[in-house]
Enzyme design. Structure first.
Site, mmCIF file in Angstrom:
data_model
loop_
_atom_site.group_PDB
_atom_site.id
_atom_site.type_symbol
_atom_site.label_atom_id
_atom_site.label_comp_id
_atom_site.label_asym_id
_atom_site.label_seq_id
_atom_site.Cartn_x
_atom_site.Cartn_y
_atom_site.Cartn_z
ATOM 1 N N TYR A 136 24.060 44.083 -2.926
ATOM 2 C CA TYR A 136 25.240 44.119 -2.048
ATOM 3 C C TYR A 136 26.492 43.667 -2.819
ATOM 4 C CZ TYR A 136 28.033 43.281 2.198
ATOM 5 O OH TYR A 136 28.994 43.297 3.173
ATOM 6 N N ASP A 137 26.382 42.491 -3.466
ATOM 7 C CA ASP A 137 27.552 41.914 -4.144
ATOM 8 C C ASP A 137 28.075 42.839 -5.245
ATOM 9 O OD1 ASP A 137 26.413 39.909 -2.633
ATOM 10 O OD2 ASP A 137 26.466 38.380 -4.192
ATOM 11 N N ASP B 1 22.058 31.628 -2.391
ATOM 12 C CA ASP B 1 22.847 31.418 -1.166
ATOM 13 C C ASP B 1 24.133 30.665 -1.544
ATOM 14 O OD1 ASP B 1 21.926 31.491 1.976
ATOM 15 O OD2 ASP B 1 23.457 29.983 1.591
ATOM 16 N N ARG C 135 20.712 39.147 -3.994
ATOM 17 C CA ARG C 135 21.940 39.516 -3.281
ATOM 18 C C ARG C 135 22.775 40.518 -4.073
ATOM 19 N NH1 ARG C 135 23.092 35.019 0.747
ATOM 20 N NH2 ARG C 135 25.152 35.899 1.061
HETATM 21 N N1 UDP Z 1 21.419 30.549 7.604
HETATM 22 C C1 UDP Z 1 20.713 29.517 8.241
HETATM 23 N N2 UDP Z 1 19.837 29.849 9.219
HETATM 24 C C2 UDP Z 1 19.613 31.131 9.622
HETATM 25 C C3 UDP Z 1 20.335 32.174 9.000
HETATM 26 C C4 UDP Z 1 21.225 31.840 7.981
HETATM 27 O O1 UDP Z 1 20.887 28.334 7.916
HETATM 28 O O2 UDP Z 1 18.788 31.332 10.545
HETATM 29 C C5 UDP Z 1 22.400 30.199 6.564
HETATM 30 C C6 UDP Z 1 22.295 31.020 5.287
HETATM 31 O O3 UDP Z 1 21.362 30.435 4.385
HETATM 32 C C7 UDP Z 1 23.727 30.957 4.787
HETATM 33 C C8 UDP Z 1 24.566 30.902 6.059
HETATM 34 O O4 UDP Z 1 23.677 30.479 7.088
HETATM 35 O O5 UDP Z 1 23.940 29.754 4.069
HETATM 36 C C9 UDP Z 1 25.180 32.237 6.436
HETATM 37 O O6 UDP Z 1 24.170 33.194 6.428
HETATM 38 P P1 UDP Z 1 24.384 34.704 6.894
HETATM 39 O O7 UDP Z 1 23.102 35.415 6.636
HETATM 40 O O8 UDP Z 1 24.925 34.749 8.276
HETATM 41 O O9 UDP Z 1 25.542 35.287 5.967
HETATM 42 P P2 UDP Z 1 25.948 35.148 4.412
HETATM 43 O O10 UDP Z 1 27.271 34.494 4.430
HETATM 44 O O11 UDP Z 1 24.927 34.318 3.682
HETATM 45 O O12 UDP Z 1 25.973 36.551 3.912
#
Ligand code: UDP
Length: 329
Positions: free
Chosen positions: A151-152, A279, A148
């Protein structure tokens, strides 16, 4: 929404064909501004602005943010960058180039034209936070070498550039740290949690929960986010930010899945899958600063925002072709 603009200005929006950018352009045109939208259309879609096709106050520029146009502008909103984890990780070096060199190119343009410039930064600068909820004073916990990081760290470096351009060149800057934003015009295949769950629920396939689903996010409806960005841009010069823009209503991904299943009337089960690396475990903005400085807070309840997003995604070709027609509960 805040009141009308003082007068028509020339505003450049990079990443203007994306989710936040296109709604921002709607609002700016409503306020009477002349708008230039810069986008490569890799994760944005010019179709998001097709309803303005006959508006002479909107110009579309298909080009990269690192290659700024020769324009005289009064304001720049720098939004260009893929924001969904699968999309920004697909070409991480490109993501870094967009974040860092794109910010520098736009800051140079702002410096040259004496424009005020707002940076779309992100809650990702807080990484996997040890402080909860996250205030702007928290410096974050980011892994600089993980998947990540492109991006971060790219967005963190862009923040550094913004404050150095202010200190060195006196550029008028604004930095917004945008938390998860959702709404109509999300790409159905962007891989984010809201779109994945809605498309899966509408298709009747399992909702893919990464990990135990107890990780939290705070979801802000796109119109609320746009309202916050415009208020920040219009705030007094000494209000630089960083300012959190997000909805403090926090929920687990399991709760989100339940809500979406309920709203779509779907009978999809949930399916647990591996949690991606780094994550973040929890995410909720402290929005006291936005409230105090700009009188801003989000107004759209999650259920209402999700309903609007479901309605939008039901119309996408991917679902129409699959013949999906579950009704909204
Ligand atoms: N996530 C999930 N199922 C999915 C897609 C994402 O459980 O099909 C989880 C992901 O692991 C994270 C959260 O949902 O904990 C938000 O993910 P997203 O990619 O929308 O944005 P982030 O906040 O991680 O950039």
């Amino acid at each position: 929404m805040i009141g009308p603009a003082v007068g028509p200005r020339r505003v450049l929006v990079t990443g203007g064909a994306g989710l936040i950018g296109s709604h921002l352009i709607d609002a700016l045109l409503d306020r009477g501004e002349t708008v230039f939208c810069l986008d490569t259309y890799e994760t944005g879609d010019p179709g998001n602005l097709s309803h303005h096709a006959d508006n002479p106050r909107l110009t579309l520029l298909e080009r990269d943010v690192t290659d700024p146009p020769h324009l005289d502008v009064d304001q720049i909103y720098n939004l260009a960058c893929p924001a969904s984890p699968p999309q920004y990780q697909r070409d991480p070096i490109r993501t870094l180039r967009t974040s860092v060199l794109g910010a520098m190119a736009m800051l140079d343009l702002a410096h040259r034209t004496h424009a005020r410039i707002l940076q779309a930064s992100t809650s990702e600068v807080y990484g996997d936070p040890f402080v909860h909820p996250q205030p702007e004073s928290y410096n974050g916990n980011v892994n600089p070498i993980g998947p990540r990081a492109c991006y971060d760290e790219g967005k963190r470096c862009a923040e550094t550039l913004f404050f150095d351009y202010r200190r060195v060149h006196g550029v008028s800057i604004k930095v917004a740290r945008i938390f998860n934003t959702y709404g109509p015009r999300m790409q159905s295949n962007d891989g984010r949690v809201v779109t994945n769950f809605i498309i899966q629920a509408l298709r009747g396939t399992p909702l893919t929960i990464y990990g135990d689903g107890l990780q939290t996010r705070s979801l802000c409806y796109v119109e609320d986010t746009v309202d916050g960005l415009i208020r920040l841009m219009e705030s007094p010069d000494d209000v630089t930010g960083p300012v959190n823009i997000g909805n403090p209503t926090e929920l687990t991904m399991l709760e989100l899945a339940e809500q979406i299943i309920g709203l779509t009337g779907s009978s999809s089960p949930v399916l647990h899958m591996p949690l991606p690396a780094d994550d973040p475990r929890q995410r909720r903005p402290d929005i006291s600063l936005a409230r105090d400085l700009m009188g801003w807070c989000p107004n759209v309840a999650l259920q209402d925002g999700l309903r609007a997003t479901i309605l939008y995604l039901r119309q996408t070709p991917v679902l129409k072709l699959a013949g999906c027609s579950p009704v909204l509960a």
